[in-house]
Design an enzyme around this catalytic site. Sequence first.
Site, PDB file in Angstrom:
ATOM      1  N   GLU A 187      61.415 -69.281 -23.937  1.00 46.90           N
ATOM      2  CA  GLU A 187      62.680 -69.709 -24.530  1.00 46.90           C
ATOM      3  C   GLU A 187      62.928 -71.210 -24.433  1.00 46.90           C
ATOM      4  O   GLU A 187      64.046 -71.633 -24.129  1.00 46.90           O
ATOM      5  CB  GLU A 187      63.815 -68.941 -23.846  1.00 46.90           C
ATOM      6  CG  GLU A 187      64.014 -69.246 -22.336  1.00 46.90           C
ATOM      7  CD  GLU A 187      63.212 -68.367 -21.392  1.00 46.90           C
ATOM      8  OE1 GLU A 187      62.149 -67.868 -21.807  1.00 46.90           O
ATOM      9  OE2 GLU A 187      63.643 -68.187 -20.242  1.00 46.90           O
ATOM     10  N   GLU A 247      63.918 -64.289 -27.198  1.00 44.68           N
ATOM     11  CA  GLU A 247      63.917 -65.730 -26.882  1.00 44.68           C
ATOM     12  C   GLU A 247      65.209 -66.383 -27.374  1.00 44.68           C
ATOM     13  O   GLU A 247      65.761 -67.261 -26.714  1.00 44.68           O
ATOM     14  CB  GLU A 247      62.684 -66.425 -27.460  1.00 44.68           C
ATOM     15  CG  GLU A 247      61.336 -65.822 -27.038  1.00 44.68           C
ATOM     16  CD  GLU A 247      61.194 -65.503 -25.545  1.00 44.68           C
ATOM     17  OE1 GLU A 247      61.898 -66.117 -24.720  1.00 44.68           O
ATOM     18  OE2 GLU A 247      60.391 -64.620 -25.198  1.00 44.68           O
ATOM     19  N   TYR A 290      63.891 -57.433 -15.926  1.00 42.17           N
ATOM     20  CA  TYR A 290      64.112 -57.245 -17.364  1.00 42.17           C
ATOM     21  C   TYR A 290      64.889 -55.953 -17.648  1.00 42.17           C
ATOM     22  O   TYR A 290      65.972 -55.972 -18.215  1.00 42.17           O
ATOM     23  CB  TYR A 290      62.776 -57.178 -18.123  1.00 42.17           C
ATOM     24  CG  TYR A 290      62.083 -58.504 -18.286  1.00 42.17           C
ATOM     25  CD1 TYR A 290      62.155 -59.194 -19.478  1.00 42.17           C
ATOM     26  CD2 TYR A 290      61.341 -59.068 -17.246  1.00 42.17           C
ATOM     27  CE1 TYR A 290      61.507 -60.410 -19.659  1.00 42.17           C
ATOM     28  CE2 TYR A 290      60.688 -60.280 -17.407  1.00 42.17           C
ATOM     29  CZ  TYR A 290      60.778 -60.951 -18.611  1.00 42.17           C
ATOM     30  OH  TYR A 290      60.156 -62.143 -18.767  1.00 42.17           O
TER      31      TYR A 290
HETATM   32  N1  BES Z   1      60.997 -66.329 -19.864  1.00 41.55           N
HETATM   33  C1  BES Z   1      60.024 -65.405 -20.308  1.00 41.55           C
HETATM   34  C2  BES Z   1      58.630 -65.923 -20.263  1.00 41.55           C
HETATM   35  C3  BES Z   1      57.987 -65.945 -18.916  1.00 41.55           C
HETATM   36  C4  BES Z   1      57.479 -64.794 -18.404  1.00 41.55           C
HETATM   37  C5  BES Z   1      57.830 -67.116 -18.218  1.00 41.55           C
HETATM   38  C6  BES Z   1      56.840 -64.829 -17.185  1.00 41.55           C
HETATM   39  C7  BES Z   1      57.213 -67.156 -16.998  1.00 41.55           C
HETATM   40  C8  BES Z   1      56.698 -66.006 -16.479  1.00 41.55           C
HETATM   41  C9  BES Z   1      60.292 -64.991 -21.749  1.00 41.55           C
HETATM   42  O1  BES Z   1      61.605 -65.091 -22.172  1.00 41.55           O
HETATM   43  C10 BES Z   1      59.946 -63.551 -21.833  1.00 41.55           C
HETATM   44  O2  BES Z   1      60.609 -62.791 -21.221  1.00 41.55           O
HETATM   45  N2  BES Z   1      58.910 -63.205 -22.553  1.00 41.55           N
HETATM   46  C11 BES Z   1      58.502 -61.828 -22.717  1.00 41.55           C
HETATM   47  C12 BES Z   1      59.202 -61.296 -23.907  1.00 41.55           C
HETATM   48  C13 BES Z   1      59.488 -59.860 -23.966  1.00 41.55           C
HETATM   49  C14 BES Z   1      60.120 -59.269 -22.746  1.00 41.55           C
HETATM   50  C15 BES Z   1      60.293 -59.534 -25.199  1.00 41.55           C
HETATM   51  C16 BES Z   1      57.017 -61.852 -22.887  1.00 41.55           C
HETATM   52  O3  BES Z   1      56.434 -62.951 -22.827  1.00 41.55           O
HETATM   53  O4  BES Z   1      56.404 -60.815 -23.046  1.00 41.55           O
HETATM   54 ZN    ZN Z   2      62.844 -63.650 -21.271  1.00 47.74          ZN
END
Ligand code: BES
Ligand code: ZN
Length: 624
Positions: A294, A319, A404
Amino acid sequence: MFKNILAIYAALVLSIGFSGNTIAENMMAGNMMVKDAHSYANLDEVSSDHLHLDLTVDFDKKTLSGYAEYDIVRQAAAVSSFIVDTRDLTIERVEILGEGWQPTTFTLAAPEAVLGAKLTIALPDNARKLRIYYRTSPDAAGLQWLTPQQTAGKKHPYLFTQSQPIQVRSWIPIQDTPALRLTYSARIKTPKDLFAVMSAVNDPDAARDGDYNFTMPHRIPPYLVALGVGDLHFKAMAGNTGIYGETYILEAAAAEFADTYEMVKVAEKLYGPYQWGRFDILMMPPSYPMGGMENPMLSFITPTVVAGDKSLVDLIAHELAHSWSGNLVTNGDWNDLWLNEGTTSYVENRIMEEVFGVERAKMEKALSSQALRRELKTLDDIDTSLYVDLAGRDPEKAFSGVPYIKGQLFLLYLEEKYGREAFDPFLKQYFTAHAFQSMTSAKFIAYLKTNLMDKYPGVVSMEKINEWVYSTGMPDDSPRPTSDIFARVLQDQQDWLAGKISLTDIATTNWTVHQWLHFITNLPEEMAVGRMAQLDEAYHLTASRNNEIAHAWLLQGLKHDYKAILPRLKAYLPGIGRLKLIRPLYKQLATTPGGLVMAKEIYRPARPGYHPSAQKVLDKILGE
Ligand code: BES
Ligand code: ZN
């Protein structure tokens, strides 16, 4: 000293069997100031409200070099040093601006495994700014350097950063804690034919002369500083949205993500104005280790979700949702990651419901909450609490389904208890009241109490709230999202398994990707391999071009020893860097001796193409 307090709490909590209330009560009653266990920074003494970067990108040496300049903000009367986080950085010199620029002394401590190396800079009383001249290591954890061969266009290299949770310190010496917020500006010099973009105001028409300037006018936490450099071009979409990427994917991505502006509008209606100006998307190379990130004004997105049918665009909603939950109201440290990711997963699903309808939103909730229940069985009990004490551990470890999906279910629980009429305005007001601030679990609960629980007494008890936030496992009365469409899918599956119907009797023609995923992930553990072959013959699942379906099917193939998937698996794994899609497959392979041998054969040549953080994870799984 704070570490000790946490250790005492941890010990206490363990010894009383994590009943939950202790941390909450103490934090609230004592109003404990939490120091981020993942940063050396002395924020309570001195911080900065603006960063200026001046960096040169060198693809031959795989380094960024230049300086980071900070405007100094003193928090305490007598401050003698400015302490920042670093990892694998070479610090060349440090200067302060008093009466003109002059050198100052510094010490770089020996690196520590999780935190990196503490950099202590002597701060004279008259210092208003300081400049740290440095260069990154070719192995910097937060950078991935791709050769031209590793890109789609094959002609130009590609560089991108990934700073969350604590990798920004591997490319910027910085007070690397989300408790800090600062604006930034940057001058980035690249080879002439490349284009640079940042989590800042981007000018798609900037002269492609290798010299790029950026400003981020809003105060953001350090983990949201981001940079991408490559053969990047721009395609505008509706309203304030657009796509950056290599040309091969611009058209397809713009079609896939055509609803992005609609998503922005529905999110604004629910949660208040979008505060960041533009919402652009940067299409990452296939080796990108995540789904998305994001980065403000410019979300980084994996190309693996460009499926041709908008089936995986919940990632964009996710995001985008961070523009409220996470980027506007930010977890104060990584123990409270659920405040970012749980709230975002909830908001994401609300956006999906508005744009794609309630049935799809239900299916997505059902899929993810089912996945959470499966995952919970594999996690250590202590890691199943929303609030986790990560002191001494790598905060990457916090990124499980718990923050999550358990986080999302907590908000869904509140929504169900209070009704959307009360809960929606509450959440909107929560974002507005804390915009550009950091948040903790204790602060969230206090705000919830005053603004929702006390207004509607007797609906939810404080014990219940504390159970959700501080206890392990799932509360007995947690929501269990279901979908009638999914119930039908499982009924068909059971009837087929029971021999009552044949596959041709199942009306799959109009099945969505979600239905396929539900069907595949719910195949029984004990099932004859011949059944796999029947499914494949009827539905051509091994050949599916949808990366999520292929992933789910390949995993079942391995579990059921269905060998016909192996050629597809060998092609799938090296071409994708997204850990969510490849880690479970490598893990499953590693459960048998023969599988492990095959996994290593696939992994070794593929390894250089994976992101450093993915390499770390996969090395461990395969014992490399
Ligand atoms: N903020 C996360 C990305 C992230 C994940 C950064 C792990 C550092 C470590 C991003 O917003 C996210 O959650 N991405 C998920 C998306 C999904 C849950 C819809 C992904 O990358 O799979
Ligand atoms: Zn996220």
